[in-house]
Design an enzyme around this catalytic site. Structure first.
Site, short mmCIF file in Angstrom:
data_model
loop_
_atom_site.label_atom_id
_atom_site.label_comp_id
_atom_site.label_asym_id
_atom_site.label_seq_id
_atom_site.Cartn_x
_atom_site.Cartn_y
_atom_site.Cartn_z
N ASP A 81 0.85 -1.40 0.18
CA ASP A 81 -0.13 0.02 0.04
C ASP A 81 0.94 1.62 0.40
OD1 ASP A 81 -2.16 1.05 -0.15
OD2 ASP A 81 -2.36 1.38 2.78
N HIS A 209 -9.39 4.99 -2.27
CA HIS A 209 -9.00 5.02 -0.90
C HIS A 209 -9.64 6.28 -0.06
CE1 HIS A 209 -4.81 3.83 -1.78
NE2 HIS A 209 -4.86 3.66 -3.05
N GLY A 210 -9.13 5.93 1.51
CA GLY A 210 -9.31 6.36 1.94
C GLY A 210 -11.02 5.79 2.15
N ALA A 211 -11.40 4.94 1.90
CA ALA A 211 -13.10 4.35 1.56
C ALA A 211 -13.86 4.10 3.79
CB ALA A 211 -13.04 2.93 1.10
N SER A 212 -13.26 4.16 4.60
CA SER A 212 -13.48 3.80 5.42
C SER A 212 -15.09 4.15 5.86
CB SER A 212 -12.59 4.22 6.85
OG SER A 212 -12.04 2.44 6.66
N THR A 253 -9.73 0.08 3.07
CA THR A 253 -9.91 0.32 4.68
C THR A 253 -9.00 -0.18 5.67
OG1 THR A 253 -12.13 -0.55 3.86
CG2 THR A 253 -11.67 -0.43 6.17
N THR A 255 -8.92 2.31 8.53
CA THR A 255 -9.73 2.96 9.75
C THR A 255 -10.41 2.76 10.52
OG1 THR A 255 -8.84 5.51 8.78
CG2 THR A 255 -10.68 5.03 10.06
P1 13P Z 1 -8.80 4.15 5.46
O1 13P Z 1 -8.34 5.58 6.46
O2 13P Z 1 -10.39 5.48 5.02
O3 13P Z 1 -8.91 3.79 6.17
O4 13P Z 1 -8.28 4.58 3.94
C1 13P Z 1 -6.97 3.55 3.92
C2 13P Z 1 -6.42 3.34 2.57
O5 13P Z 1 -6.62 3.98 1.87
C3 13P Z 1 -4.64 2.33 2.77
O6 13P Z 1 -4.52 2.89 1.63
O1 G3H Z 2 -3.36 4.83 3.31
C1 G3H Z 2 -2.67 4.55 4.37
C2 G3H Z 2 -2.88 3.32 5.38
O2 G3H Z 2 -4.37 3.68 6.49
C3 G3H Z 2 -1.85 2.65 6.30
O3 G3H Z 2 -1.24 3.94 7.24
O4 G3H Z 2 0.80 3.76 6.89
O5 G3H Z 2 0.07 4.34 9.43
O6 G3H Z 2 0.59 2.03 7.99
P1 G3H Z 2 0.00 2.89 7.56
ZN ZN Z 3 -4.29 5.10 1.13
#
Ligand code: 13P
Ligand code: G3H
Ligand code: ZN
Length: 306
Positions: A81, A209-212, A253, A255
């Site tokens: 990721d 991304h950021g889909a939580s 996901t 968060t």
């Molecule tokens: P969240 O912070 O919304 O879970 O997104 C995670 C993410 O995009 C990891 O790459």
């Molecule tokens: O998008 C980032 C993910 O939530 C991973 O976060 O770099 O703190 O492991 P991290």
């Molecule tokens: Zn991300």
């Protein structure tokens, strides 16, 4: 069974108009929670490791995740990721990842294209899929905090140029989401028109991304047990469902799992002050994370697709 590539899983998802979760993992319990929920629902999945996770757990964590992924009875891809460099991606390819993300979205277009192309050449030679990103999300991106007003939504014509020039397999698009538990006041605005426009040009699976969802019940439990999470907000389930219908195939996901983990640990420590067996503390956290993954699978529509 052998690990699947990210592309195998995501091409089927885009074609079948369902989403597949890419869940971030950092340890045994998160990995178990994700895989158990996916096996129960017969859902494919991507297990995502960030560079932070690699730093935290090193090769033992990678071996654990690869091993558990191979033992699973549903298709699993192990994915890097937000890879920050060619070297980081190559390291993961050598370790056995079947999918990597190179994230040069904070660079100018020419640099993003050149760096992504380099990773694509190395990854494809090893049979590994590549995710790339253009546009810029709000929240923590590339370990830098990006204010919501500095987010740059992905332009369809740029997306088309970028994918043609790089040969990447799937594309992370900035369409209004942001990382973390504070995604904006009220219901964050998701630019569905933009998703439709990009998907009309590109046949590739698109990535949110950021889909939580940052469910209210988790925030309430966390705060009732002594947490101090304020102004929490996430992506509405209906926005995820709609985005999936229009081309989003991979849904990141992290968060929601962090919230579930922390809420459950806090609750146990509060309710059982005499407890000091780590398994009795981490077990309920694993249970709640498994439940959250099951809820996400229901929203994505990936149950029964394995
Ligand atoms: P969240 O912070 O919304 O879970 O997104 C995670 C993410 O995009 C990891 O790459
Ligand atoms: O998008 C980032 C993910 O939530 C991973 O976060 O770099 O703190 O492991 P991290
Ligand atoms: Zn991300």
């Amino acid at each position: 069974m052998p690990l699947a590539t990210g592309l195998d899983i995501l091409q089927a998802a885009r074609a079948g108009k369902y989403g597949v979760g890419a869940f971030n993992t950092n340890d045994l319990e998160i990995t178990q929670a994700v895989l158990e929920a996916c096996e129960a629902a017969r859902s494919p999945v991507l297990l995502a490791l960030s560079e932070g996770a690699l730093k935290y757990g090193g090769k033992p964590l990678v071996d654990l995740v690869l091993g558990m992924g191979r033992e699973a009875t549903v298709p699993v891809a192990v994915h890097l990721d937000h890879g920050s460099s060619f070297e980081s991606c190559v390291r993961c390819i050598r370790l056995g990842f079947t999918s990597v993300m190179i994230d040069k979205s904070h660079e100018d277009e020419a640099t993003n294209i050149a760096e992504t192309k380099r990773v694509v050449e190395a990854a494809h030679a090893a049979g590994v899929s590549v995710e790339a990103e253009i546009g810029r999300l709000g929240g923590v991106e590339e370990h830098v905090v990006v204010a919501a007003e500095d987010a740059i939504l992905t332009k369809p014509d740029e997306a088309e140029r970028f994918m043609a020039a790089t040969g990447a397999d799937f594309l992370a698009v900035a369409i209004g989401t942001s990382h973390g538990a504070n995604k904006g006041k009220g219901r964050p605005y998701i630019d569905h028109k933009r998703i439709r426009e990009i998907a009309a040009i590109l046949p590739h699976p698109l990535v949110m991304h950021g889909a939580s969802g940052v469910p209210a019940y988790l925030v309430e439990r966390l705060n009732a047990a002594g947490g101090q999470l304020k102004d929490a907000s996430g992506i509405h389930e209906d926005d995820v469902r709609e985005a999936v219908q229009h081309g989003i195939a991979k849904i990141n996901t992290d968060t929601d799992l962090r919230l579930a983990f922390t809420a459950a640990v806090r609750e146990t420590l509060l309710a059982k002050p005499k407890e000091f067996d780590p398994r009795k503390i981490l077990g309920p956290a694993r249970d709640l994370m498994r439940q959250v993954v099951a809820e996400r699978i229901e929203v994505f529509g990936s149950a029964g697709k394995a």
